[in-house]
Design an enzyme around this catalytic site. Sequence first.
Site, short mmCIF file in Angstrom:
data_model
loop_
_atom_site.label_atom_id
_atom_site.label_comp_id
_atom_site.label_asym_id
_atom_site.label_seq_id
_atom_site.Cartn_x
_atom_site.Cartn_y
_atom_site.Cartn_z
CB CYS A 38 -1.04 0.14 1.10
SG CYS A 38 -1.50 1.48 1.73
CB CYS A 41 0.51 1.94 4.02
SG CYS A 41 -1.07 1.41 4.07
#
Length: 290
Positions: A38, A41
Site C-alpha cells: 500500500c 501507507c
Amino acid sequence: MSHDTPYIFEATDADFQQTVIENSFNKPVLVDFWADWCAPCKVLMPMLEQIAESYQGELLLAKVNCDVEQQVVGMFGIRSLPTVVLFKDGQPVDGFAGAQPESAVRAMLEPHVALPAPKADDPFEAAQQAFAEGQYAQAEATLKAMLSEDNSNASALILYARCIAERGELGEARTILDAVSSDEHKAELAGAKAQLTFLSQAETLPDAADLKARVAQDPNDDEATYQLAVRQLARQQYEAALDGLLKLFKRNRGWNEGLAHKTLLQVFDLLGNDHPLVTTYRRKLFSALY
C-alpha cells in the site's frame, strides 16, 4: 519498518488485546493498519511516527501489518488501507481511512490527547528563569553544560558568574566578569559587578537581625540603615533595600560622600531599566532630587 520506541510498536493478533486494548486505559493508542503493497501507507506511517514522537509518550502508536495479522483486521472489519483508529479506554473513539494531511490527524487527536507541556527549548532562558526564582544551583548546572559546548556566549558567562557569586565564589566570579569585554553587554556586566560588590560588602557586615534591631532602636542610624540595605541587596531583597536607601538619601543626602545615591544607581544597574522596581524608585529618587 522498525522504528520502535517505548511508544511506537508493532501490534499482532497475539498481543493486540494487551498492547492496544489494555494500554488504551492508560494512554490513547493510535492504531495504524497498513500493508507492504500500500503506497499511501508508506507516506502516512512516518508522519504518524513523528506525531507520536511529538506527544512524548502521551500517545502510543501501534502498527498492524494487515497481510499478517488477519484476525485483528477481521475483528474491526478493516476494508481499505491505510485505516487509522484511535483507541481510548478500551474502545475505538475516532479514526479515518486513507492518507490525511498532518493537520487533519492532529485535529482528530486534539480532543483526546494532551500535548506535553513545552519545555524551555532554550537552556539560557531556563537558566535565567531558575536564577530569577532563586534556584542558583540549577541555573549554574544548566549554564555550565551550555558553556562547556560554547563558552563565547557573554550573557551566559555573566549569569554563570552571578550564580557562583551567590555561593560565595566571589574571586572566581570577578575573574570571569573581567574576562568578558563586550560593549553590547555593558548593562548586564554593570549589574553583575554591582551584585558582586554587594555580596563582598555584606561578608564583613553584622548580621541582618542585629542591624534591624539597631534601626528599630534608632531609625536615624545612618550606618545601620545603609548596612542593612547592603545585607538585603546581597540576599536579593531589592524592594526593602531600595526603600531603606531612599529614606537614607532623603534624610542625609551627603552621608558618606553621597553613598546612598551611588548605591541606588548601582541597584538600578543590577536590576536593569525595565524592572518595575527600577521604574518606581527612579521616579521617587527624581522627586527627592528636585
